[in-house]
Design a protein around this motif. Sequence first.
Motif, PDB file in Angstrom:
ATOM      1  N   ASP A 186      43.404  46.330  17.414  1.00  0.00           N
ATOM      2  CA  ASP A 186      43.273  47.551  18.210  1.00  0.00           C
ATOM      3  C   ASP A 186      44.610  47.858  18.883  1.00  0.00           C
ATOM      4  OD1 ASP A 186      42.611  49.707  19.774  1.00  0.00           O
ATOM      5  OD2 ASP A 186      41.239  48.606  21.080  1.00  0.00           O
ATOM      6  N   PRO A 187      45.419  48.755  18.267  1.00  0.00           N
ATOM      7  CA  PRO A 187      46.707  49.077  18.879  1.00  0.00           C
ATOM      8  C   PRO A 187      46.576  49.947  20.126  1.00  0.00           C
ATOM      9  CG  PRO A 187      46.372  50.442  16.954  1.00  0.00           C
ATOM     10  CD  PRO A 187      45.216  49.480  17.012  1.00  0.00           C
ATOM     11  N   PHE A 188      45.354  50.386  20.435  1.00  0.00           N
ATOM     12  CA  PHE A 188      45.152  51.282  21.572  1.00  0.00           C
ATOM     13  C   PHE A 188      44.538  50.579  22.780  1.00  0.00           C
ATOM     14  CE2 PHE A 188      45.178  53.790  17.725  1.00  0.00           C
ATOM     15  CZ  PHE A 188      46.216  54.645  18.021  1.00  0.00           C
ATOM     16  N   GLU A 189      44.498  49.260  22.727  1.00  0.00           N
ATOM     17  CA  GLU A 189      44.005  48.525  23.877  1.00  0.00           C
ATOM     18  C   GLU A 189      44.900  48.841  25.077  1.00  0.00           C
ATOM     19  OE1 GLU A 189      43.459  43.907  25.178  1.00  0.00           O
ATOM     20  OE2 GLU A 189      43.112  44.431  23.075  1.00  0.00           O
ATOM     21  N   GLY A 190      44.298  49.283  26.148  1.00  0.00           N
ATOM     22  CA  GLY A 190      45.045  49.640  27.351  1.00  0.00           C
ATOM     23  C   GLY A 190      45.619  51.049  27.342  1.00  0.00           C
ATOM     24  N   ALA A 191      45.363  51.796  26.291  1.00  0.00           N
ATOM     25  CA  ALA A 191      45.884  53.171  26.213  1.00  0.00           C
ATOM     26  C   ALA A 191      45.064  54.089  27.112  1.00  0.00           C
ATOM     27  CB  ALA A 191      45.828  53.676  24.774  1.00  0.00           C
TER      28      ALA A 191
ATOM     29  N   ILE B 101      50.330  59.067  17.578  1.00  0.00           N
ATOM     30  CA  ILE B 101      51.651  58.738  17.032  1.00  0.00           C
ATOM     31  C   ILE B 101      52.605  58.303  18.144  1.00  0.00           C
ATOM     32  CG2 ILE B 101      53.639  59.645  15.769  1.00  0.00           C
ATOM     33  CD1 ILE B 101      51.094  59.151  14.059  1.00  0.00           C
ATOM     34  N   GLU B 102      52.585  59.008  19.243  1.00  0.00           N
ATOM     35  CA  GLU B 102      53.470  58.664  20.364  1.00  0.00           C
ATOM     36  C   GLU B 102      53.159  57.252  20.874  1.00  0.00           C
ATOM     37  OE1 GLU B 102      53.831  60.444  24.755  1.00  0.00           O
ATOM     38  OE2 GLU B 102      54.254  61.913  23.169  1.00  0.00           O
ATOM     39  N   TRP B 103      51.873  56.913  20.988  1.00  0.00           N
ATOM     40  CA  TRP B 103      51.483  55.598  21.466  1.00  0.00           C
ATOM     41  C   TRP B 103      51.935  54.509  20.491  1.00  0.00           C
ATOM     42  CZ3 TRP B 103      49.846  53.513  25.880  1.00  0.00           C
ATOM     43  CH2 TRP B 103      49.314  52.234  25.850  1.00  0.00           C
ATOM     44  N   LEU B 104      51.688  54.745  19.189  1.00  0.00           N
ATOM     45  CA  LEU B 104      52.093  53.749  18.189  1.00  0.00           C
ATOM     46  C   LEU B 104      53.613  53.566  18.188  1.00  0.00           C
ATOM     47  CD1 LEU B 104      49.726  54.631  15.200  1.00  0.00           C
ATOM     48  CD2 LEU B 104      49.600  52.625  16.701  1.00  0.00           C
ATOM     49  N   GLU B 105      54.348  54.667  18.253  1.00  0.00           N
ATOM     50  CA  GLU B 105      55.811  54.570  18.282  1.00  0.00           C
ATOM     51  C   GLU B 105      56.283  53.811  19.515  1.00  0.00           C
ATOM     52  OE1 GLU B 105      57.137  58.611  17.867  1.00  0.00           O
ATOM     53  OE2 GLU B 105      56.928  58.567  15.679  1.00  0.00           O
ATOM     54  N   GLY B 106      55.593  54.012  20.633  1.00  0.00           N
ATOM     55  CA  GLY B 106      55.940  53.287  21.853  1.00  0.00           C
ATOM     56  C   GLY B 106      55.758  51.786  21.722  1.00  0.00           C
ATOM     57  N   GLN B 107      54.909  51.353  20.795  1.00  0.00           N
ATOM     58  CA  GLN B 107      54.692  49.931  20.535  1.00  0.00           C
ATOM     59  C   GLN B 107      55.561  49.429  19.380  1.00  0.00           C
ATOM     60  OE1 GLN B 107      50.599  48.793  20.100  1.00  0.00           O
ATOM     61  NE2 GLN B 107      49.936  50.216  21.676  1.00  0.00           N
ATOM     62  N   GLY B 108      56.445  50.313  18.882  1.00  0.00           N
ATOM     63  CA  GLY B 108      57.360  49.910  17.823  1.00  0.00           C
ATOM     64  C   GLY B 108      56.886  50.222  16.415  1.00  0.00           C
ATOM     65  N   TRP B 109      55.711  50.820  16.265  1.00  0.00           N
ATOM     66  CA  TRP B 109      55.186  51.153  14.936  1.00  0.00           C
ATOM     67  C   TRP B 109      55.784  52.456  14.447  1.00  0.00           C
ATOM     68  CZ3 TRP B 109      52.597  47.367  12.706  1.00  0.00           C
ATOM     69  CH2 TRP B 109      51.875  46.466  13.483  1.00  0.00           C
ATOM     70  N   SER B 110      56.044  52.534  13.156  1.00  0.00           N
ATOM     71  CA  SER B 110      56.475  53.798  12.547  1.00  0.00           C
ATOM     72  C   SER B 110      55.724  53.963  11.229  1.00  0.00           C
ATOM     73  CB  SER B 110      57.988  53.820  12.320  1.00  0.00           C
ATOM     74  OG  SER B 110      58.384  52.775  11.471  1.00  0.00           O
ATOM     75  N   GLY B 111      55.490  55.216  10.858  1.00  0.00           N
ATOM     76  CA  GLY B 111      54.794  55.491   9.610  1.00  0.00           C
ATOM     77  C   GLY B 111      55.514  54.842   8.448  1.00  0.00           C
TER      78      GLY B 111
ATOM     79  N   SER C 136      49.674  53.562   6.419  1.00  0.00           N
ATOM     80  CA  SER C 136      50.175  52.301   6.969  1.00  0.00           C
ATOM     81  C   SER C 136      51.346  52.567   7.910  1.00  0.00           C
ATOM     82  CB  SER C 136      50.595  51.338   5.853  1.00  0.00           C
ATOM     83  OG  SER C 136      51.773  51.772   5.222  1.00  0.00           O
ATOM     84  N   PHE C 137      51.535  51.613   8.803  1.00  0.00           N
ATOM     85  CA  PHE C 137      52.626  51.645   9.776  1.00  0.00           C
ATOM     86  C   PHE C 137      53.308  50.278   9.741  1.00  0.00           C
ATOM     87  CE2 PHE C 137      49.286  54.465  11.088  1.00  0.00           C
ATOM     88  CZ  PHE C 137      49.945  55.610  11.477  1.00  0.00           C
ATOM     89  N   ARG C 138      54.591  50.261  10.119  1.00  0.00           N
ATOM     90  CA  ARG C 138      55.357  49.010  10.099  1.00  0.00           C
ATOM     91  C   ARG C 138      56.104  48.862  11.419  1.00  0.00           C
ATOM     92  NH1 ARG C 138      60.216  48.502   5.902  1.00  0.00           N
ATOM     93  NH2 ARG C 138      60.867  50.277   7.129  1.00  0.00           N
ATOM     94  N   ARG C 139      56.226  47.618  11.858  1.00  0.00           N
ATOM     95  CA  ARG C 139      57.128  47.288  12.961  1.00  0.00           C
ATOM     96  C   ARG C 139      57.683  45.899  12.708  1.00  0.00           C
ATOM     97  NH1 ARG C 139      53.345  46.120  18.323  1.00  0.00           N
ATOM     98  NH2 ARG C 139      52.417  44.192  17.548  1.00  0.00           N
ATOM     99  N   THR C 140      58.811  45.625  13.345  1.00  0.00           N
ATOM    100  CA  THR C 140      59.444  44.321  13.209  1.00  0.00           C
ATOM    101  C   THR C 140      59.346  43.597  14.546  1.00  0.00           C
ATOM    102  OG1 THR C 140      60.961  45.217  11.567  1.00  0.00           O
ATOM    103  CG2 THR C 140      61.579  43.125  12.576  1.00  0.00           C
ATOM    104  N   VAL C 141      58.808  42.387  14.499  1.00  0.00           N
ATOM    105  CA  VAL C 141      58.661  41.547  15.689  1.00  0.00           C
ATOM    106  C   VAL C 141      59.287  40.194  15.366  1.00  0.00           C
ATOM    107  CG1 VAL C 141      57.030  40.414  17.246  1.00  0.00           C
ATOM    108  CG2 VAL C 141      56.536  42.716  16.389  1.00  0.00           C
ATOM    109  N   ASP C 142      60.250  39.794  16.186  1.00  0.00           N
ATOM    110  CA  ASP C 142      60.948  38.512  15.976  1.00  0.00           C
ATOM    111  C   ASP C 142      61.490  38.387  14.551  1.00  0.00           C
ATOM    112  OD1 ASP C 142      60.380  37.734  18.611  1.00  0.00           O
ATOM    113  OD2 ASP C 142      58.437  36.871  18.002  1.00  0.00           O
TER     114      ASP C 142
ATOM    115  N   TYR D 296      41.805  49.703  12.652  1.00  0.00           N
ATOM    116  CA  TYR D 296      43.101  49.329  12.092  1.00  0.00           C
ATOM    117  C   TYR D 296      43.025  47.890  11.598  1.00  0.00           C
ATOM    118  CZ  TYR D 296      45.325  53.522  13.890  1.00  0.00           C
ATOM    119  OH  TYR D 296      45.678  54.815  14.121  1.00  0.00           O
ATOM    120  N   VAL D 297      43.664  47.642  10.475  1.00  0.00           N
ATOM    121  CA  VAL D 297      43.764  46.303   9.912  1.00  0.00           C
ATOM    122  C   VAL D 297      45.238  45.911   9.970  1.00  0.00           C
ATOM    123  CG1 VAL D 297      43.493  44.925   7.817  1.00  0.00           C
ATOM    124  CG2 VAL D 297      41.790  46.666   8.386  1.00  0.00           C
ATOM    125  N   LYS D 298      45.519  44.740  10.496  1.00  0.00           N
ATOM    126  CA  LYS D 298      46.900  44.263  10.614  1.00  0.00           C
ATOM    127  C   LYS D 298      47.137  43.198   9.553  1.00  0.00           C
ATOM    128  CE  LYS D 298      49.899  41.999  13.959  1.00  0.00           C
ATOM    129  NZ  LYS D 298      49.891  41.361  15.272  1.00  0.00           N
TER     130      LYS D 298
END
Length: 159
Positions: free
Chosen positions: A7-12, A19-29, A44-50, A68-70
């Motif tokens: 759930d990428p919207f936990e606490g939203a 889109i703005e919320w996802l981008e704020g967490q580092g996700w991009s289309g 799908s969306f992608r972000r880089t962590v570590d 959402y499936v991660k």
Amino acid sequence: MSYEIFDPFEGAPDNVDVIEWLEGQGWSGFLAIGGDESPLRVESFRRTVDGRDEFLVDVWDVNQGSPYVKVDNFGDLMDLLARWAPAVQAAALVSAVDSLRSYGLDKDGVAELVGAKVAFGASDALPALQRHEQEQAAYRRQVAEQRKAARDAAARPSS
């Protein structure tokens, strides 16, 4: 394949821009199957962590989306997209066949758009289709009025 419901919207806040919320967490289309107008779409969306890529996937029909499936790597993303691709193709095909079987004119119908593009060219297709519909409706009204006038004339007693 390893994946988890996420759930990428936990606490939203309520009414957040997705889109703005996802981008704020580092996700991009990233990759999608099906377009915005498709009856079924996988996005799908992608972000880089570590230094590692993570991917989110969700499935949408015209009314709602899935959870959402991660997934943790590109291979798992491709596997998930490959599993959903036949459903997207089937939904598009059923939608096209349903459109072709429709008895009325539909400005968004497959047959009407293809016919209009063939007859009028891609850039003039929709306006030409709409003009044609208006002309046909006016012609049908004119014929109905002529028939009514002929019936009325035949029903009048002759003097």
